[in-house]
Motif scaffolding. Structure first.
Motif, short mmCIF file in Angstrom:
data_model
loop_
_atom_site.label_atom_id
_atom_site.label_comp_id
_atom_site.label_asym_id
_atom_site.label_seq_id
_atom_site.Cartn_x
_atom_site.Cartn_y
_atom_site.Cartn_z
N ARG A 108 0.84 -1.20 0.00
CA ARG A 108 0.00 0.00 0.00
C ARG A 108 0.88 1.25 0.00
NH1 ARG A 108 -1.51 4.06 2.70
NH2 ARG A 108 -0.17 3.53 4.47
N ARG A 109 1.92 1.24 0.81
CA ARG A 109 2.83 2.39 0.87
C ARG A 109 3.55 2.59 -0.45
NH1 ARG A 109 5.70 2.22 6.90
NH2 ARG A 109 3.76 2.07 8.12
N ILE A 110 3.96 1.49 -1.08
CA ILE A 110 4.66 1.60 -2.36
C ILE A 110 3.74 2.20 -3.42
CG2 ILE A 110 5.67 0.27 -4.26
CD1 ILE A 110 6.79 -1.65 -2.13
N THR A 111 2.51 1.72 -3.50
CA THR A 111 1.56 2.25 -4.48
C THR A 111 1.32 3.73 -4.25
OG1 THR A 111 0.47 0.09 -4.68
CG2 THR A 111 -0.76 2.02 -5.45
N ALA A 112 1.12 4.13 -2.99
CA ALA A 112 0.87 5.54 -2.68
C ALA A 112 2.07 6.40 -3.06
CB ALA A 112 0.54 5.69 -1.20
N ALA A 113 3.27 5.92 -2.76
CA ALA A 113 4.47 6.69 -3.09
C ALA A 113 4.67 6.77 -4.60
CB ALA A 113 5.69 6.06 -2.43
#
Length: 316
Positions: A101-106
């Protein structure tokens, strides 16, 4: 301020570019984002250390204010291209869903700030959450340089290992139309994954075909499309890239791999690039990190010299 020429002086960032976290407002032509996650590896870990190792090694290839002087054309490359190091995504180690989730958001945030986002892993599982950030594109084509297909539905009891990123991506990214995989080889090919990729119309190309007929291979690449390039370190022969989790003999040469990268960039719109599966702890010589850093720098030169509005620059 005078340009710091020595590889070990100045900031330890990608190509000595300024560090600007995604929490701050900024824009640039190119943005690097580190993804130090390797909990999806089924064999030898260490790719979590790659962003740091590549930052250090890339100091060797940091361009001066005028860019790189090209011997073939006697012009400068990469001059005037604004590059930023956006730092790392902080993984949540054993919580893959939150890490992804963090990777997609970044990745979404980086896409809004730069013309070319460059993602540095990490193992190949990180390509799946990156590609989720491209779900706004009606059509997306992937060119994957890799010894392995990475299209397994299940590996080691999980659907989210580094053997499955592209299988998960085609399930969730509606615009992902086609994947061309170049450099395949080895004795451990998953027949179910191979048949599933072929059934979807993907193009798998072995390393032996590259050696036998590189011009034919280059003709199989997309043309006039929005292309995301995913470069797995193990596509290269272990003689020049020993620092990777699952090396396979009889890999591509650096020149062969760069020929694929060059053609893919020249005849398409490059919308993203990732470099994954470098495990610097497995190569005490440091060669693998230097080769990876050189690859990233040369990829940027190809991108900036292509149909992206920069082109080669004459000597000032």
């Amino acid at each position: 301020m005078r340009h710091l020429e020595l590889a070990f002086t100045g900031p330890t960032t990608f190509l000595k570019a300024p560090h600007r976290p995604l929490s701050e407002p900024w824009t640039a032509d190119v943005g690097f984002l580190g993804l130090p996650y390797d909990f999806a590896v089924g064999y030898r870990p260490g790719a979590r250390f790659a962003p740091g190792a590549l930052r250090e090694a890339s100091g060797r290839y940091a361009p001066g204010p005028e860019g790189y002087f090209d011997l073939e054309t006697e012009t400068y490359r990469l001059r005037g291209v604004r590059i930023v190091d956006a730092g790392d995504v902080d993984p949540v180690q054993l919580e893959y869903a939150e890490t992804f989730r963090r990777i997609t958001a970044a990745a979404r945030a980086l896409r809004k700030r730069v013309r070319l986002p460059v993602f540095v892993g990490g193992d190949h599982s990180i390509t799946y959450p990156i590609l989720r950030a491209y779900d706004d594109l009606a059509e997306l084509y992937v060119v994957q340089l890799d010894a392995h297909l990475d299209f397994s539905d299940l590996r080691n009891g999980t659907k989210y290992s580094n053997s499955s990123p592209f299988r998960r991506a085609v399930e969730e990214v509606p615009g992902l139309k086609h994947i061309t995989t170049i450099g395949l080889r080895g004795l451990r090919t998953n027949p179910e994954a191979y048949r599933a990729a072929k059934a979807r119309g993907h193009t798998p190309i072995t390393a032996s075909r590259v050696r036998e007929n590189l011009p034919w291979v280059l003709d199989q690449l997309p043309q006039g499309k929005k292309v995301y390039l995913s470069f797995d370190a193990d596509v290269l022969d272990p003689s020049i890239m020993p620092g990777t989790s699952s090396p396979e003999v009889e890999g591509l040469s650096y020149a062969e791999a760069m020929a694929v990268v060059r053609r893919a960039i020249q005849q398409n719109e490059l919308v993203g690039f990732d470099f994954v599966e470098l495990a610097p702890n497995l190569d005490s010589s440091g060669l693998s990190a230097l080769v990876g850093a050189r690859l990233l720098a040369e990829m940027l030169c190809e991108w900036a010299s292509g149909a992206n509005g920069f082109g080669p620059q004459p000597e000032p």
